[in-house]
Design a protein around this motif. Structure first.
Motif, PDB file in Angstrom:
ATOM      1  N   GLN A 292       0.818  -1.214   0.000  1.00 31.76           N
ATOM      2  CA  GLN A 292       0.000   0.000   0.000  1.00 31.76           C
ATOM      3  C   GLN A 292       0.857   1.273   0.000  1.00 31.76           C
ATOM      4  N   ASN A 293       2.178   1.113   0.116  1.00 32.68           N
ATOM      5  CA  ASN A 293       3.064   2.283   0.185  1.00 32.68           C
ATOM      6  C   ASN A 293       4.250   2.048  -0.754  1.00 32.68           C
ATOM      7  N   LYS A 294       3.947   2.095  -2.059  1.00 29.18           N
ATOM      8  CA  LYS A 294       4.973   1.757  -3.054  1.00 29.18           C
ATOM      9  C   LYS A 294       6.095   2.795  -3.118  1.00 29.18           C
ATOM     10  N   LYS A 295       5.790   4.029  -2.729  1.00 27.81           N
ATOM     11  CA  LYS A 295       6.831   5.065  -2.745  1.00 27.81           C
ATOM     12  C   LYS A 295       7.746   4.981  -1.513  1.00 27.81           C
ATOM     13  N   ASN A 296       7.391   4.113  -0.578  1.00 31.16           N
ATOM     14  CA  ASN A 296       8.179   3.986   0.652  1.00 31.16           C
ATOM     15  C   ASN A 296       8.357   5.335   1.360  1.00 31.16           C
ATOM     16  N   TYR A 297       7.255   6.022   1.507  1.00 32.79           N
ATOM     17  CA  TYR A 297       7.236   7.364   2.070  1.00 32.79           C
ATOM     18  C   TYR A 297       6.500   7.313   3.406  1.00 32.79           C
ATOM     19  N   TRP A 298       7.170   7.731   4.469  1.00 35.43           N
ATOM     20  CA  TRP A 298       6.594   7.569   5.805  1.00 35.43           C
ATOM     21  C   TRP A 298       6.792   8.835   6.637  1.00 35.43           C
ATOM     22  N   PRO A 299       5.897   9.103   7.573  1.00 38.39           N
ATOM     23  CA  PRO A 299       6.078  10.283   8.414  1.00 38.39           C
ATOM     24  C   PRO A 299       7.086  10.054   9.554  1.00 38.39           C
ATOM     25  N   ALA A 300       7.856  11.103   9.833  1.00 40.42           N
ATOM     26  CA  ALA A 300       8.736  11.143  11.004  1.00 40.42           C
ATOM     27  C   ALA A 300       8.286  12.332  11.847  1.00 40.42           C
ATOM     28  N   VAL A 301       8.392  12.239  13.154  1.00 40.49           N
ATOM     29  CA  VAL A 301       7.905  13.313  14.025  1.00 40.49           C
ATOM     30  C   VAL A 301       9.046  13.868  14.877  1.00 40.49           C
ATOM     31  N   ASP A 302       9.156  15.186  14.883  1.00 43.51           N
ATOM     32  CA  ASP A 302      10.137  15.872  15.731  1.00 43.51           C
ATOM     33  C   ASP A 302       9.425  16.298  17.024  1.00 43.51           C
ATOM     34  N   TYR A 303       9.729  15.615  18.132  1.00 42.62           N
ATOM     35  CA  TYR A 303       9.062  15.939  19.397  1.00 42.62           C
ATOM     36  C   TYR A 303       9.620  17.197  20.069  1.00 42.62           C
ATOM     37  N   GLY A 304      10.599  17.813  19.432  1.00 43.57           N
ATOM     38  CA  GLY A 304      11.021  19.143  19.867  1.00 43.57           C
ATOM     39  C   GLY A 304      10.047  20.203  19.387  1.00 43.57           C
ATOM     40  N   ARG A 305       9.205  19.843  18.428  1.00 47.21           N
ATOM     41  CA  ARG A 305       8.219  20.779  17.874  1.00 47.21           C
ATOM     42  C   ARG A 305       6.777  20.374  18.166  1.00 47.21           C
ATOM     43  N   CYS A 306       6.514  19.093  18.243  1.00 48.83           N
ATOM     44  CA  CYS A 306       5.132  18.589  18.387  1.00 48.83           C
ATOM     45  C   CYS A 306       4.464  19.135  19.649  1.00 48.83           C
ATOM     46  N   VAL A 307       3.209  19.538  19.512  1.00 47.61           N
ATOM     47  CA  VAL A 307       2.441  20.024  20.675  1.00 47.61           C
ATOM     48  C   VAL A 307       1.365  19.006  21.092  1.00 47.61           C
ATOM     49  N   PHE A 308       1.402  17.815  20.505  1.00 48.27           N
ATOM     50  CA  PHE A 308       0.511  16.716  20.888  1.00 48.27           C
ATOM     51  C   PHE A 308      -0.973  17.065  20.735  1.00 48.27           C
ATOM     52  N   CYS A 309      -1.276  17.802  19.666  1.00 47.94           N
ATOM     53  CA  CYS A 309      -2.661  18.222  19.451  1.00 47.94           C
ATOM     54  C   CYS A 309      -3.512  17.088  18.858  1.00 47.94           C
ATOM     55  N   GLY A 310      -2.894  16.177  18.118  1.00 46.06           N
ATOM     56  CA  GLY A 310      -3.624  15.064  17.518  1.00 46.06           C
ATOM     57  C   GLY A 310      -4.246  15.359  16.163  1.00 46.06           C
ATOM     58  N   LEU A 311      -4.014  16.533  15.607  1.00 46.24           N
ATOM     59  CA  LEU A 311      -4.633  16.850  14.307  1.00 46.24           C
ATOM     60  C   LEU A 311      -4.100  15.969  13.183  1.00 46.24           C
ATOM     61  N   CYS A 312      -2.860  15.534  13.293  1.00 45.16           N
ATOM     62  CA  CYS A 312      -2.307  14.630  12.277  1.00 45.16           C
ATOM     63  C   CYS A 312      -3.039  13.289  12.315  1.00 45.16           C
ATOM     64  N   VAL A 313      -3.409  12.855  13.518  1.00 40.90           N
ATOM     65  CA  VAL A 313      -4.157  11.597  13.671  1.00 40.90           C
ATOM     66  C   VAL A 313      -5.538  11.743  13.019  1.00 40.90           C
ATOM     67  N   ASP A 314      -6.185  12.888  13.250  1.00 43.90           N
ATOM     68  CA  ASP A 314      -7.507  13.145  12.656  1.00 43.90           C
ATOM     69  C   ASP A 314      -7.425  13.197  11.127  1.00 43.90           C
ATOM     70  N   ALA A 315      -6.291  13.628  10.611  1.00 45.28           N
ATOM     71  CA  ALA A 315      -6.155  13.821   9.157  1.00 45.28           C
ATOM     72  C   ALA A 315      -5.876  12.524   8.415  1.00 45.28           C
ATOM     73  N   CYS A 316      -5.491  11.474   9.127  1.00 48.36           N
ATOM     74  CA  CYS A 316      -5.118  10.221   8.446  1.00 48.36           C
ATOM     75  C   CYS A 316      -6.367   9.462   8.013  1.00 48.36           C
ATOM     76  N   PRO A 317      -6.549   9.246   6.707  1.00 46.53           N
ATOM     77  CA  PRO A 317      -7.771   8.569   6.236  1.00 46.53           C
ATOM     78  C   PRO A 317      -7.701   7.050   6.376  1.00 46.53           C
ATOM     79  N   PHE A 318      -6.566   6.522   6.817  1.00 39.95           N
ATOM     80  CA  PHE A 318      -6.377   5.070   6.812  1.00 39.95           C
ATOM     81  C   PHE A 318      -6.138   4.478   8.204  1.00 39.95           C
ATOM     82  N   ASP A 319      -6.391   5.272   9.248  1.00 38.29           N
ATOM     83  CA  ASP A 319      -6.194   4.798  10.619  1.00 38.29           C
ATOM     84  C   ASP A 319      -4.778   4.251  10.801  1.00 38.29           C
ATOM     85  N   ALA A 320      -3.816   4.909  10.152  1.00 33.05           N
ATOM     86  CA  ALA A 320      -2.430   4.435  10.223  1.00 33.05           C
ATOM     87  C   ALA A 320      -1.637   5.124  11.315  1.00 33.05           C
ATOM     88  N   LEU A 321      -2.171   6.234  11.822  1.00 26.67           N
ATOM     89  CA  LEU A 321      -1.434   7.007  12.811  1.00 26.67           C
ATOM     90  C   LEU A 321      -2.314   7.204  14.038  1.00 26.67           C
TER      91      LEU A 321
END
Ligand code: SF4
Ligand code: SF4
Length: 145
Positions: A69-98
């Motif tokens: 399902q990920n032929k481009k081998n493209y994956w998210p990485a998270v910098d916890y020096g910046r993340c504010v733990f809001c969860g909007l990225c989780v809401d934006a994922c259409p595939f329940d992957a995050l």
């Protein structure tokens, strides 16, 4: 409520915060370090786009995992020096992957260690403590264990 941390740690029950894309609802849970499902992520970047308007904490990285399902081998990485733990990225994922996990012990001595590569995000959170939280009508919230 006072915990004798780190000797006493909360046992956060259940999965962390996640989002049900079929019904369009967020499901409650602790908002700790992210958990990335390599069997579901398509590399669509919608999580990174969502974060661009918040904290610019997600960077898409190439990592060969040979998943159909990920032929481009493209994956998210998270910098916890910046993340504010809001969860909007989780809401934006259409595939329940995050989702977010119960992993809250994220402090580090240098900024580089706060950058979690996709393979680190795929590791399930470690075992947590045994301090259960109970609500007592007279005394309020108490812990035991
Ligand atoms: S939780 Fe919020 S700040 Fe953190 S990576 Fe997701 S969208 Fe960005
Ligand atoms: S985690 Fe979800 S939103 Fe982010 S790239 Fe993967 S499939 Fe797309």
């Amino acid at each position: 409520m006072t915990l004798r941390y780190p000797d006493q740690k909360l046992d956060l029950q259940g999965p962390g915060y996640h989002f049900d894309p079929k019904n369009g609802v967020g499901l409650p849970g602790f908002k700790g370090r992210h958990l990335l499902r390599e069997d579901k992520c398509t590399g669509c970047q919608l999580c990174a786009i969502a974060c661009d308007g918040v904290a610019v904490a997600i960077e898409m990285q190439t990592m060969v995992r040979n998943k159909p399902q990920n032929k481009k081998n493209y994956w998210p990485a998270v910098d916890y020096g910046r993340c504010v733990f809001c969860g909007l990225c989780v809401d934006a994922c259409p595939f329940d992957a995050l989702s977010m996990s119960n992993d809250y012990e994220l402090s580090a001595y240098d900024k580089a260690s706060l950058k979690y590569t996709p393979d680190l995000l795929m590791i399930p959170p470690p075992e947590f403590g045994t301090a259960k939280v109970k609500f007592d009508q007279k005394r309020g919230t108490v812990t035991h264990g």
